[in-house]
Design a protein around this motif. Structure first.
Motif, short mmCIF file in Angstrom:
data_model
loop_
_atom_site.label_atom_id
_atom_site.label_comp_id
_atom_site.label_asym_id
_atom_site.label_seq_id
_atom_site.Cartn_x
_atom_site.Cartn_y
_atom_site.Cartn_z
N ASN A 63 11.59 -26.88 -12.46
CA ASN A 63 12.37 -26.22 -13.49
C ASN A 63 13.73 -26.90 -13.53
OD1 ASN A 63 14.50 -24.04 -14.34
ND2 ASN A 63 12.55 -23.43 -15.25
N CYS A 64 14.06 -27.49 -14.66
CA CYS A 64 15.28 -28.29 -14.75
C CYS A 64 16.53 -27.43 -14.62
CB CYS A 64 15.30 -29.05 -16.07
SG CYS A 64 14.01 -30.32 -16.19
N ALA A 65 16.50 -26.20 -15.12
CA ALA A 65 17.66 -25.32 -14.97
C ALA A 65 17.91 -24.98 -13.51
CB ALA A 65 17.46 -24.05 -15.79
N ARG A 66 16.83 -24.73 -12.79
CA ARG A 66 16.98 -24.42 -11.36
C ARG A 66 17.56 -25.62 -10.61
NH1 ARG A 66 12.22 -22.53 -10.72
NH2 ARG A 66 12.68 -20.30 -10.71
N LEU A 67 17.11 -26.82 -10.96
CA LEU A 67 17.64 -28.02 -10.30
C LEU A 67 19.12 -28.23 -10.62
CD1 LEU A 67 14.77 -30.64 -10.74
CD2 LEU A 67 15.33 -29.31 -8.71
N VAL A 68 19.49 -28.06 -11.88
CA VAL A 68 20.88 -28.30 -12.28
C VAL A 68 21.85 -27.40 -11.52
CG1 VAL A 68 22.50 -28.01 -14.21
CG2 VAL A 68 20.36 -29.25 -14.55
N LYS B 44 26.33 -30.95 -18.70
CA LYS B 44 24.90 -30.73 -18.50
C LYS B 44 24.62 -29.26 -18.23
CE LYS B 44 20.59 -31.79 -17.75
NZ LYS B 44 19.71 -32.20 -18.88
N ALA B 45 25.46 -28.62 -17.43
CA ALA B 45 25.26 -27.21 -17.12
C ALA B 45 25.40 -26.34 -18.37
CB ALA B 45 26.25 -26.77 -16.05
N LEU C 52 13.83 -15.90 -13.98
CA LEU C 52 14.60 -17.13 -13.75
C LEU C 52 16.09 -16.88 -13.97
CD1 LEU C 52 14.86 -20.21 -13.31
CD2 LEU C 52 14.47 -20.46 -15.80
N ILE C 53 16.43 -16.21 -15.06
CA ILE C 53 17.84 -15.93 -15.36
C ILE C 53 18.45 -15.04 -14.28
CG2 ILE C 53 19.37 -14.74 -16.99
CD1 ILE C 53 17.38 -15.69 -19.20
N SER D 203 24.06 -18.53 -8.38
CA SER D 203 25.04 -19.51 -8.86
C SER D 203 26.16 -18.82 -9.64
CB SER D 203 24.35 -20.55 -9.77
OG SER D 203 25.31 -21.37 -10.40
N SER D 204 27.37 -18.92 -9.13
CA SER D 204 28.53 -18.37 -9.85
C SER D 204 28.80 -19.17 -11.12
CB SER D 204 29.77 -18.37 -8.95
OG SER D 204 30.08 -19.69 -8.51
N ASP D 205 28.50 -20.49 -11.09
CA ASP D 205 28.67 -21.30 -12.29
C ASP D 205 27.73 -20.84 -13.39
OD1 ASP D 205 30.72 -23.19 -11.57
OD2 ASP D 205 29.27 -24.11 -10.21
N PHE D 206 26.50 -20.52 -13.03
CA PHE D 206 25.57 -20.02 -14.05
C PHE D 206 26.07 -18.70 -14.62
CE2 PHE D 206 22.00 -17.56 -15.59
CZ PHE D 206 21.33 -18.48 -16.39
#
Length: 290
Positions: A151-156, A172-173, A196-197, A204-207
């Motif tokens: 999952n690309c979101a999980r990797l980022v 990218k984020a 996932l969300i 992730s605080s950034d997410f």
């Protein structure tokens, strides 16, 4: 999604300055950023109580005409308009009905393999469905994450090696979050996406910060700036194309400027046959459930 509608409207309302919408301010000090509710109602041609009910998630059977008027008042772009329609008039599906799997047609994999540049297929929830060998080398830089269930979101947001790969990680984020939110509007009953969300929000605080901004974006085009462990610095443009009749599958291609250092670095990767212990040796190809 009623809550999502209200939060999205408030976030977009805060971006629009009265003078940008042609409204006089007379030098007044305003207590809110952007437009007031009554100003949006005026611009959209609806009553103030009705617009308030929309932001509170209490309005039902919102017409396309009203959503269109609000979109114009808030100066929404095409992706934001689509998201407003999705969250304003959500299509619910019975949980007993399963959607088709995110299957990769063999011809799509052959198309990826025929590309002389990095190319990969993204599906729902930012899942990596397939890629060619060069894309695996570029995306993962020799990381052992490049096998299955990617999952690309999980990797980022959760993989330090992938985060270090992107010199423009913040861009990218932001793109990743904006794609996920648009996905959530299209599929309000997707429990895997909700999970996932929730996971990304917890870890992730950034997410959490970016998710709270309510930005939405289609996958289209842009630039990635990478610090690749094998090839060094890469500056690549990307183009995204929808695949066939499946609006949830997008083919992404990375392109370097001809005769540039990045072009030479891609040619190096394309010819690289080293036995790095964690280097991907074959394309990722997978089929997922709903």
């Amino acid at each position: 999604m009623d809550r999502e509608l209200g939060e999205f409207l408030r976030s977009r309302r805060a971006r629009v300055r009265p003078e940008d919408a042609g409204l006089p301010t007379y030098g007044e000090r305003r207590r809110v950023a952007g437009l007031r509710r009554e100003e949006v109602a005026l611009l959209a041609g609806v009553s103030v109580p009705y617009y308030v009910r929309l932001e509170q998630g209490r309005a039902t059977n919102v017409s396309d005409e009203v959503l269109g008027a609000i979109a114009r008042a808030l100066r929404l772009d095409e992706a934001e308009q689509a998201h407003l329609r999705n969250v304003g008039r959500p299509v619910r599906r019975s949980r007993t009905v399963r959607r088709p799997s995110q299957r990769v047609r063999p011809t799509i994999q052959r198309l990826l393999d025929a590309h002389g540049c990095p190319a990969f297929l993204i599906g729902r929830r930012s899942e990596l469905l397939a890629c060619n060998r060069l894309a695996a080398l570029v995306l993962f830089g020799g990381s052992d994450t490049a096998q299955e269930d990617i999952n690309c979101a999980r990797l980022v947001f959760l993989d330090d090696a992938v985060r270090a790969l992107y010199l423009n990680w913040e861009d990218k984020a932001r793109e990743t979050v904006a794609f996920l939110r648009l996905d959530a509007g299209r599929h309000p009953d997707d429990q895997e996406l909700a999970t996932l969300i929730g996971e990304l929000s917890m870890r992730s605080s950034d997410f959490r910060r970016l998710w709270a901004e309510h930005d939405v974006r289609e996958r289209s085009n842009g630039t990635v700036h990478l610090d690749h462990p094998l090839a060094g610095e890469l500056l690549l443009d990307y183009e995204s194309l929808r695949v066939g009749d499946d609006p949830d599958q997008v083919l992404v291609t990375y392109l370097a400027e001809p005769d540039s250092p990045s072009d030479a670095a891609l040619r190096f990767l394309a010819s690289w046959h080293g036995e790095h212990p964690t280097s991907p040796q074959s394309p990722v190809t997978r089929s997922t459930g709903t």
